[in-house]
Every structure is written in C-alpha cells, then in structure tokens.
Write a protein that holds these residues in place. Structure first.
Motif, PDB file in Angstrom:
ATOM      1  N   ARG A 107       0.740  -1.098  -0.035  1.00  0.00           N
ATOM      2  CA  ARG A 107       0.072   0.172  -0.046  1.00  0.00           C
ATOM      3  C   ARG A 107       0.954   1.247   0.089  1.00  0.00           C
ATOM      4  O   ARG A 107       1.918   1.252   0.462  1.00  0.00           O
ATOM      5  CB  ARG A 107      -0.805   0.091   1.312  1.00  0.00           C
ATOM      6  CG  ARG A 107      -1.889  -1.198   1.354  1.00  0.00           C
ATOM      7  CD  ARG A 107      -2.722  -0.994   2.802  1.00  0.00           C
ATOM      8  NE  ARG A 107      -3.372  -2.232   2.793  1.00  0.00           N
ATOM      9  CZ  ARG A 107      -4.082  -2.691   3.772  1.00  0.00           C
ATOM     10  NH1 ARG A 107      -4.303  -1.605   4.850  1.00  0.00           N
ATOM     11  NH2 ARG A 107      -4.737  -3.721   3.722  1.00  0.00           N
ATOM     12  N   SER A 119      -4.200  -7.325  10.003  1.00  0.00           N
ATOM     13  CA  SER A 119      -5.437  -6.615   9.842  1.00  0.00           C
ATOM     14  C   SER A 119      -5.429  -5.144  10.008  1.00  0.00           C
ATOM     15  O   SER A 119      -4.521  -4.723  10.565  1.00  0.00           O
ATOM     16  CB  SER A 119      -6.543  -7.287  10.843  1.00  0.00           C
ATOM     17  OG  SER A 119      -5.992  -6.897  12.127  1.00  0.00           O
ATOM     18  N   GLY A 120      -6.802  -4.386   9.680  1.00  0.00           N
ATOM     19  CA  GLY A 120      -6.741  -2.946   9.880  1.00  0.00           C
ATOM     20  C   GLY A 120      -5.591  -2.376   9.348  1.00  0.00           C
ATOM     21  O   GLY A 120      -5.213  -2.575   8.235  1.00  0.00           O
ATOM     22  N   CYS A 121      -4.526  -1.320  10.026  1.00  0.00           N
ATOM     23  CA  CYS A 121      -3.465  -0.691   9.326  1.00  0.00           C
ATOM     24  C   CYS A 121      -2.391  -1.822   9.322  1.00  0.00           C
ATOM     25  O   CYS A 121      -2.142  -2.309  10.549  1.00  0.00           O
ATOM     26  CB  CYS A 121      -3.192   0.374  10.125  1.00  0.00           C
ATOM     27  SG  CYS A 121      -1.773   0.909   9.767  1.00  0.00           S
ATOM     28  N   THR A 122      -1.769  -2.188   8.186  1.00  0.00           N
ATOM     29  CA  THR A 122      -0.812  -3.220   8.160  1.00  0.00           C
ATOM     30  C   THR A 122       0.453  -2.842   9.015  1.00  0.00           C
ATOM     31  O   THR A 122       1.188  -3.847   9.067  1.00  0.00           O
ATOM     32  CB  THR A 122      -0.478  -3.452   6.775  1.00  0.00           C
ATOM     33  OG1 THR A 122      -0.247  -2.422   5.928  1.00  0.00           O
ATOM     34  CG2 THR A 122      -1.493  -4.361   5.967  1.00  0.00           C
ATOM     35  N   HIS A 138       0.339  -1.741  12.038  1.00  0.00           N
ATOM     36  CA  HIS A 138       0.205  -1.789  13.511  1.00  0.00           C
ATOM     37  C   HIS A 138       0.992  -2.618  14.234  1.00  0.00           C
ATOM     38  O   HIS A 138       1.327  -2.533  15.316  1.00  0.00           O
ATOM     39  CB  HIS A 138      -1.467  -2.079  13.615  1.00  0.00           C
ATOM     40  CG  HIS A 138      -1.785  -3.299  13.762  1.00  0.00           C
ATOM     41  ND1 HIS A 138      -2.800  -3.894  12.866  1.00  0.00           N
ATOM     42  CD2 HIS A 138      -1.650  -4.314  14.554  1.00  0.00           C
ATOM     43  CE1 HIS A 138      -2.755  -5.312  13.319  1.00  0.00           C
ATOM     44  NE2 HIS A 138      -2.193  -5.573  14.369  1.00  0.00           N
ATOM     45  N   CYS A 150      -6.591   0.699  15.175  1.00  0.00           N
ATOM     46  CA  CYS A 150      -5.654   0.434  14.040  1.00  0.00           C
ATOM     47  C   CYS A 150      -5.745  -1.142  13.889  1.00  0.00           C
ATOM     48  O   CYS A 150      -5.458  -1.507  12.504  1.00  0.00           O
ATOM     49  CB  CYS A 150      -4.313   0.772  14.559  1.00  0.00           C
ATOM     50  SG  CYS A 150      -4.098   2.753  15.171  1.00  0.00           S
ATOM     51  N   ARG A 157      -8.946  -0.236   8.627  1.00  0.00           N
ATOM     52  CA  ARG A 157      -7.997   0.194   7.741  1.00  0.00           C
ATOM     53  C   ARG A 157      -8.192   1.609   7.352  1.00  0.00           C
ATOM     54  O   ARG A 157      -9.206   2.217   7.168  1.00  0.00           O
ATOM     55  CB  ARG A 157      -8.264  -0.649   6.281  1.00  0.00           C
ATOM     56  CG  ARG A 157      -7.204  -0.180   5.114  1.00  0.00           C
ATOM     57  CD  ARG A 157      -7.371  -0.996   3.781  1.00  0.00           C
ATOM     58  NE  ARG A 157      -6.503  -0.427   2.945  1.00  0.00           N
ATOM     59  CZ  ARG A 157      -6.023  -1.048   1.888  1.00  0.00           C
ATOM     60  NH1 ARG A 157      -6.416  -2.214   2.003  1.00  0.00           N
ATOM     61  NH2 ARG A 157      -5.306  -0.392   1.276  1.00  0.00           N
ATOM     62  N   GLU A 172      -8.122   5.113   5.679  1.00  0.00           N
ATOM     63  CA  GLU A 172      -8.284   5.612   4.398  1.00  0.00           C
ATOM     64  C   GLU A 172      -7.233   6.458   4.050  1.00  0.00           C
ATOM     65  O   GLU A 172      -6.559   7.160   4.700  1.00  0.00           O
ATOM     66  CB  GLU A 172      -9.461   6.323   4.390  1.00  0.00           C
ATOM     67  CG  GLU A 172     -10.357   5.644   3.547  1.00  0.00           C
ATOM     68  CD  GLU A 172     -11.689   6.725   3.373  1.00  0.00           C
ATOM     69  OE1 GLU A 172     -11.870   7.519   2.375  1.00  0.00           O
ATOM     70  OE2 GLU A 172     -12.484   6.567   4.240  1.00  0.00           O
TER      71      GLU A 172
END
Ligand SMILES: Nc1ncnc2c1ncn2[C@@H]1O[C@H](COP(=O)(O)OP(=O)(O)OP(=O)(O)O)[C@@H](O)[C@H]1O
Ligand SMILES: Nc1ncnc2c1ncn2[C@@H]1O[C@H](COP(=O)(O)OP(=O)(O)OP(=O)(O)O)[C@@H](O)[C@H]1O
Ligand code: SF4
Ligand code: SF4
Ligand SMILES: [Mg+2]
Ligand SMILES: [Mg+2]
Lengths: 323, 322
Positions: A233, A285-288, A290, A300, A304, A306
């Motif tokens: 990302r 998961s979520g923010c990679t 974290h 977090c 995820r 934006e």
C-alpha cells in the motif's frame, strides 16, 4: 498546472499461493493492495519502500508486463486496462521501463547496435539507414561513443550498461519511463553520473518518470513528489520537500530516521522499529503497520485507515490524521 | 597509550590468473586499536574484501596469494601461522560477519546447534547449558520467539534475522576483533539500523574492535572512529571520521562525498567523478586516480604519490596534499 499523464486507481495485484495435495489455491500474496496515485506530465514521482513492499509489481503492472488483478490505469487519456494485447504493445511505445540489473536485461549475444535498433524494428519504424543513424545519435545522447555500437554488453562496466538500458528505453521517444531501481547496483560515483544523465534527458525530452528505489536520499534527490509504500500500500504521498521536512506517517518517520547520514554533525531523533516486515501473504488486519507502530491504538488493529488528503495534496493513510 | 589489536602492514595480495597477475591489494597498511571501530570504504573492486579475507587467511588459493607484507594480530604474525592455529583464531578470537550470512551458516544444523557450538568452544558448557545460552543470546539480539527459533534452520529465517544470528554467534565467543564485510548491504534500512545498533553494543559492552567494510559513507559516519579510503588496491586517505567526512584532502574522497545525494537540503546537481574505476590488473604508472582526477598534473601521470602525513592522525596519497 501540468496535466495528469498517468492516473492509477485502486490498483491490485494478488498472486495466488498454490499448495496442498491437489496443488490448488490456498491463499494470495497481496503484492499490491489498492494503490492509487497520479503522475503529472513532466514530473518525477518517486516510489520508495523496503524490499517486497510491491514497488516493482506496481511499476510492471502499469505497463501490463504483469497483468493487474483489478484497478484502473489511465495513461494519456487512454484506458490501459481495456487494450487488446496488440494495442497494448503499440501503447508501450510511449511507456518504457528501465531495470535495475542492466546486464540481465540486455541480450549478451547481440551487439549494442542490434540491442538499440530492436525496438524500432519491432514497431516498424524507419529504414535500416535511419535506424542506424538514430542509434548513433542515441549513444551520443547518453554519453557513449559511436564506436560502442559494435561492442557487446559484457564489454561494458555497470554504469555504461545502465546508459545502454536508458538509451534503449529512449529509442522510441516515450512519454513515460518507469525506472525500477536504475542506480541501485551502481557505485556512488557512477550513480551520480546516471542520475545527472536522467535529469538532463528529462529536461531535454520532456520525459515523465516513475522512479522506483529503496534509497531515500536518491529518491529525494530526483523526485518532485514521493510515495512511500508499505506491504503493498502507499501510506504517504506528497512533495519531496514536504515528505522530508514534515513526514506524517509513523512508518515514513521511522524510515527517514533509519537512514544513516554521512554528516557526523547531523542530529536526529532515532526511531528504531522492532521486528521484521510481516509477510504479504498474511498481512496484519486494519492498518498493516500496526504490528510495528509506536502509536498503535485499538482502532488501528481492526479498521483500515483511508488514504486521504491531510491538506495541500499531502496524502496519508493513518488514523492519527483523521480530520 | 596505544594497544593495537590488528596491524596490517604493506599487505600485498595478488591473484594469478590467465589474464596475468592482478594486484588486488597492493601495499595496504591499516592499524586497529583495542576497542576501536575502523571503516574501510571504497568502490566495487577496490580490494576491501580481499583485505579482510587476507586477515582471516581465507583468500582462495589458488588463484590468490599473500605475496608481501605482514598481518599482526596482538603481535602474532598471521601470514606465517599454520592452518591449525588459524582455525583456533577464526570465529573465536576474530569473529566475522559477511554480507550474505547464508555463506557462513551451516544449512544442515539448527540455529541452536550453531550458536551452542560457539559457546561450547569457548566455555566448556554442557549441551544443555549451551542451548540455554543460545536462547539467551538470541533474545539479546532481539529475535522474537527465541525458544522456537533456536530449533529452526537458517533458511527458515529472514536476511535480517540471519545477520542477527551471526552477531549472536560473534557475541557468544567474546572476540577481540570483529571483521564485518558489508554486514547490512543486503538489508532494508530499518533492519540495518537494528544490526548497526547491535554492533555498537558489542563494541561498547565487550570492547570488541571492529573492522567494518562498507561502501556507505552514512554507515561510516554512524559507526566508525577512523576511516580508511581505498582506491584500486591502495589506501589513498586515512584519518578519524570527522576529518575524513568534514575536511577530506584527497580529490577522490572529496569527489565521493560530493557525489552523494543528500537527504537534507537542496536538490542541486550532483558532482560526478568522470570515468570508471580502472580494470584490475591494468598496468598503471603514476597516481591510479589520475585518469579521473580534476586536479591532475603531469607529475601525477608519471610518479605514484606515497601515503604521507598531512595532519593530525591524517594520511593522504596525493601530490597536492604533500
Ligand atoms: N511472481 C510472483 N509470485 C508470487 N509472489 C510474488 C511474485 N512476484 C512478487 N511476489 C511477491 O510480491 C511482493 C512484492 O514484490 P515486489 O517485487 O513488487 O517488491 P519490491 O518492492 O519491488 O521489492 P524489492 O525492493 O526487493 O525489489 C513480495 O512479497 C514478493 O515476494
Ligand atoms: N578469486 C579471484 N580471482 C581473481 N581476481 C579476484 C578474485 N577475487 C577478487 N579478485 C580481484 O580483486 C579485486 C578486489 O576485489 P574485492 O572483492 O576485494 O573488492 P571489494 O572492494 O570488496 O568490492 P565490492 O565492493 O564489490 O565487494 C577485484 O577487482 C577482483 O578483480
Ligand atoms: S493507523 Fe495506527 S497503526 Fe497505522 S500508522 Fe497510524 S497510528 Fe500507526
Ligand atoms: S596525485 Fe594528482 S592525480 Fe592523483 S589524486 Fe592527487 S592531484 Fe589527483
Ligand atoms: Mg523491486
Ligand atoms: Mg567486497
């Protein structure tokens, strides 16, 4: 305002992982996972990030040298994803790529003239005499001599081979060059020769670059804007000077602080990240980020963040910067 | 008072090939004091690795051979000692880490076996104690899940983790000298920062001297007390880290520093040293840097300058700085 030459929206490339007794698909590697950015005509957009974060996959997907899983690519007003194989081949006249390892990308059995002439032949351009003349001109442009035309790749040094790689990419007068780690294998003194050459060529021919590298100083030097990638990302994207003077994403901050400075007087706050980059086959998961982030919160881990504009075109994907 | 751990004097290591005799290392002199971190920098092919392999007596022979000079480790001349004594020294009194740790880790033994072996060589610990110590070392170098990793094989680890294992092994034997040849070149910057931190720790806590080979002047600035700059098999400048990075005298060192893109500051055009490094073995008279030097004069083309004192603790090989 320069117009956008390249618009990339929600680009994804998932590689299947096969295994098990039947060799079926058991998972996916999310090499590029929902990446969006634009490149303005005549600018250099840098892409940085650590090994395996998906820089090369992004670059190659744009030219469809790798077939993207999904997403939209608009180049010079044309919807690249909808092109037939044949139309795509024609399109590549305007989109060329330069690789890190110039040796591996040059046919060892062909002399330089043949290597440089080939793109013209493939696209049916010019008579034999015209093509040879263009080869001679191009050798001069990249700082080699016409007598080099009859030599073979192994007779050149690394820096010279990279000049040949650049010359080959320029033969068709492209609009965009995707440069994938073009100076990473070169010594410092040779690296600066090639960077200067690329800047001169950009000015002379109005080229647009997507410049991929893992060296932050190099990217900072050559780019107008920079995108930072982590695990498939883009986590932050802004102008080169903003990114270095005012980084927002915790990963960018850590990355910048980890670069050793050759100035013994440089004082910097050091953020040493713990642990390794997680596998893109099992991204957190979520923010990679974290699993390594010093500012992680409960949110977090599940949501995820934006990728959005935090002001003045400074894009960041982090819950800390929700308006 | 100086306490040299390593004294390399006028070392000459040559390769005897079909294309003739290649003087890869051609008269190199480097001293490393107890607890000191000395960097060797220079471009590809200038002889950094051959210098370090010479110290370990690991230059492939044939085609390579130490043809002149001496290498003293705590006073003992390594050039003349036999292989049996050398095996005692290696990985014990002198530890090494390379760019690619796979070359020095044995793929068929577990991580625990390999660190344990170092421990046992050194302390006569039992197998069980050695294993416990291995786990402790793995934790010390920041490896997560140390109790599980200890039973894994090298190929199961990432590059950064393998390099940490190498450092754990080096720490286990408490060496006087660590030779690190591009230990972080293959690693990402955030992992590099972790590894450099560990090496600094080894240097500070155990007073281990380090000979650090790198092409990265940033790494030099962060790690080294003193720097040796090599060009085409020769030392061309030497001094403490501040002097070399802030006020270098040799045109090559100056050019190298000016070629670096900076993280801070403006994006002005980079300086670039013209031409390429000489092909190894190509015959030269005069200064080896002359074909690329912007300060070249007639004398440079005919006579080779010597490495001369140009300041406090500062040596340079150039007619201009005489
Ligand atoms: N053909 C493939 N099949 C499966 N996985 C792949 C394939 N090609 C790349 N990958 C995976 O996709 C991820 C992104 O790879 P990519 O080469 O784009 O990274 P990169 O950022 O260019 O890294 P580097 O700095 O090492 O060149 C990596 O985890 C890689 O292992
Ligand atoms: N096995 C060999 N046979 C012949 N020549 C060799 C051999 N190994 C090294 N050399 C020569 O010795 C010279 C110095 O090599 P060395 O590996 O020390 O360079 P280096 O400074 O470590 O470079 P790099 O930064 O690329 O690692 C090279 O130019 C090469 O020609
Ligand atoms: S979203 Fe949370 S975990 Fe991710 S970078 Fe921001 S603060 Fe850190
Ligand atoms: S001796 Fe002459 S050629 Fe060599 S570095 Fe000095 S000025 Fe340049
Ligand atoms: Mg890549
Ligand atoms: Mg080497």
């Amino acid at each position: 305002m320069a117009e956008d030459l390249l618009i990339v929206k929600n680009l994804k490339k998932y590689y299947p992982i096969t295994g098990g007794v039947l060799g079926g698909e058991v998972g996916v590697v999310k090499a590029v996972d929902d990446v969006s950015f634009t490149v303005k005509s005549g600018e250099t957009l840098g892409l940085v990030g650590e090994s395996g974060c998906g820089k090369s996959t992004t670059g190659r997907s744009l030219l469809r040298l790798i077939e993207p899983t999904s997403g939209a690519i608009n180049f010079d007003g044309i919807d690249v994803m909808s092109l037939s194989t044949d139309a795509m081949r024609k399109m590549r006249r305007d989109m060329q790529i330069v690789f890190q390892d110039p040796f591996a990308s040059l046919n060892p059995r062909h002399n330089i003239e043949k290597i440089l002439e080939e793109p013209l032949i493939v696209h049916g351009l010019g008579s034999s005499a015209e093509r040879k003349k263009r080869v001679q001109e191009m050798l001069e442009i990249v700082g080699l001599s016409s007598y080099h035309a009859s030599r073979y790749p192994h007779q050149f040094s690394g820096g010279q081979r990279q000049r040949i790689g650049i010359a080959r990419a320029l033969m068709l007068k492209p609009k965009l060059i995707v440069a994938d780690e073009p100076v990473s294998a070169l010594d410092v003194s040779i690296q600066s020769q090639v960077l200067n050459l690329m800047q001169d060529l950009q000015r002379e021919f109005g080229l647009t670059y997507l410049f991929i590298a893992h060296d932050l100083s190099v990217v900072r030097h050559i780019s107008d804007r920079v995108g930072v990638m982590y695990l498939g990302r883009i986590v932050e994207l802004t102008t080169s000077s903003q990114l270095y003077s005012n980084p927002l994403h915790p990963y960018t901050k850590a990355l910048l602080s980890a670069v050793p400075s050759p100035d013994p007087d440089a004082v910097r706050e050091r953020v040493i990240l713990q642990g390794d980059v997680p596998s893109p086959a099992k991204p957190p998961s979520g923010c990679t980020f974290h699993t390594r982030c010093p500012h992680v919160t409960e949110e977090c881990r599940t949501v995820r963040p934006e990728f959005m504009d935090a002001g003045d075109g400074h894009f960041v994907a982090c819950h800390l910067y929700k308006s | 008072m100086s306490h040299p751990v390593l004294q390399i004097e006028n070392l000459q290591t040559h390769f005897f090939t079909d294309r003739g005799q290649i003087p890869a290392v051609d008269g190199v002199t480097i001293t490393v004091q107890k607890g000191e971190v000395v960097g060797i920098v220079g471009e590809s092919g200038c002889g950094k690795s051959v210098t370090s392999l010479s110290v370990m007596k690991l230059v492939p022979n044939p085609p390579g051979k130490i043809v002149g000079g001496s290498i003293k480790f705590k006073g003992e001349d390594l050039v003349s000692v036999d292989e049996k004594r050398m095996r005692d020294i290696r990985g014990n009194e002198i530890a090494m880490i390379f760019q690619e740790p796979m070359t020095s880790l044995n793929p068929v033994f577990t991580i625990g076996d390999q660190i344990g072996e170092s421990v046992r060589l050194h302390t006569k610990a039992s197998k069980k104690e050695a294993r416990a110590r291995a786990i402790e070392m793995l934790k010390k170098v920041g490896i997560p899940r140390a109790e599980a990793i200890v039973d894994e094989y090298p190929h199961q680890l990432s590059g950064g983790m393998r390099q940490r294992v190498m450092i754990a092994m080096a720490m286990a034997c408490n060496p006087e000298l660590l030779i690190a040849d591009e230990p972080t070149t293959a690693l990402d910057v955030t992992i590099q920062a972790q590894i450099l931190d560990l090496m600094r720790q080894l240097n500070r806590e155990a007073d281990t001297a380090i000979l650090l080979i790198t092409h990265d002047l940033g790494v030099v600035a962060e790690m080294c007390h003193r720097v040796v700059v090599m060009y085409a098999g020769n030392v061309i400048e030497q001094g403490d880290v501040r002097t070399i990075l802030k006020s270098p005298k040799h045109p090559y060192t100056i050019g190298l520093l000016n070629s670096l893109p900076k993280l801070e500051g403006s994006q002005e055009r980079l300086y670039s040293i013209p031409g390429n490094v000489p092909i190894p073995g190509s015959l030269t008279v005069g200064c080896r840097f002359a074909p690329r030097c912007d300060k070249v004069s007639d004398r440079c083309r005919s006579e080779m300058p010597e490495l001369k004192v140009v300041g406090d603790n500062h040596l340079s090989r150039c007619w201009l700085t005489e």
